[in-house]
Scaffold this motif. Sequence first.
Motif, PDB file in Angstrom:
ATOM      1  N   PHE A  25     -34.105 -90.404  42.005  1.00  0.00           N
ATOM      2  CA  PHE A  25     -32.938 -89.542  41.827  1.00  0.00           C
ATOM      3  C   PHE A  25     -31.670 -90.190  42.396  1.00  0.00           C
ATOM      4  O   PHE A  25     -30.610 -90.160  41.766  1.00  0.00           O
ATOM      5  N   ASP A  26     -31.787 -90.803  43.578  1.00  0.00           N
ATOM      6  CA  ASP A  26     -30.573 -91.374  44.199  1.00  0.00           C
ATOM      7  C   ASP A  26     -30.297 -92.811  43.764  1.00  0.00           C
ATOM      8  O   ASP A  26     -29.293 -93.404  44.147  1.00  0.00           O
ATOM      9  N   GLY A  27     -31.193 -93.368  42.953  1.00  0.00           N
ATOM     10  CA  GLY A  27     -30.956 -94.702  42.409  1.00  0.00           C
ATOM     11  C   GLY A  27     -31.443 -95.837  43.267  1.00  0.00           C
ATOM     12  O   GLY A  27     -31.256 -97.012  42.908  1.00  0.00           O
ATOM     13  N   ARG A  77     -32.947 -88.243  37.273  1.00  0.00           N
ATOM     14  CA  ARG A  77     -31.646 -87.904  37.862  1.00  0.00           C
ATOM     15  C   ARG A  77     -30.952 -86.778  37.101  1.00  0.00           C
ATOM     16  O   ARG A  77     -30.264 -85.941  37.691  1.00  0.00           O
ATOM     17  N   GLU A  78     -31.126 -86.772  35.775  1.00  0.00           N
ATOM     18  CA  GLU A  78     -30.505 -85.735  34.940  1.00  0.00           C
ATOM     19  C   GLU A  78     -31.393 -84.499  34.802  1.00  0.00           C
ATOM     20  O   GLU A  78     -31.044 -83.560  34.086  1.00  0.00           O
TER      21      GLU A  78
END
Length: 260
Positions: free
Chosen positions: A254-256, A222-223
């Motif tokens: 990425f979006d969890g 994600r980071e």
Amino acid sequence: QISHVQTKTPAEFEENFRQYGAQGYDLVIGHGFEYQDAAVRVAPDFPKTLYVTMSGNTVRPNVAGVQFAFEEASYLAGILAASMTKTGVIGAIGGTELPPVKRSFTAFAEGARSVKPGLTVIVSYVGNWEDVSAGKEQALAQIARKADVIFQNADAAGLGVFQAARESRTVFVIGANADQNAIAPEVTLGSVVIDLRHAFLLLAEQVKAHTFVPRVVSLGVRENVVRLVLNPSLQATIPPSTRAVIDSVQRRLFDGSLRL
């Protein structure tokens, strides 16, 4: 002002931490799980210096840890390995059995079995991070057990894994930490990369702005700190369906919506 020192022995961890604190550095990074004890001993004497240990999980008023979500990209590497194996056997070779390495290998196996549930995953450790010959021996032992895709996370010792794969001509390798695709481009499917420059920048910006709160920081897909980088030289050999699955899972990380 920026400084860098390479420690040669564990006895120097505390000495160098103490030296940077005495010189008034705002942020001191110990690059490894093994730096935590030294950080805890030194930090109380230099309360204005923030000590951060990479792969660490220790928190004090001026001690923090950064956990690289290496397992996220390792899961993607497992999907890649499972899609490319012809024998149904894949391997993972580490330097020593550190917690972050074990987590990444577990995620690698889980990613592989999400594609092929009956897959065999062989895990072994060199016992150090420098012995190239020992790394090659571990790879040859796995190849003898029919492993045809090997994920290595063994630093310099991992170069032996590339050598074994290159000589076998039927085995692929997945690199780790840095982009290792150019080491043996004819046998390297991709690399699980940690973008240390970006990670350090994220930390330094917060410390400079006085907004950093000591804690365990997780940096992953994600980071944009951890990612799977496919080897351009072999990308055409990877089925489009596999690349589509990797892209889909990466978006979920990425979006969890997918947590490992």
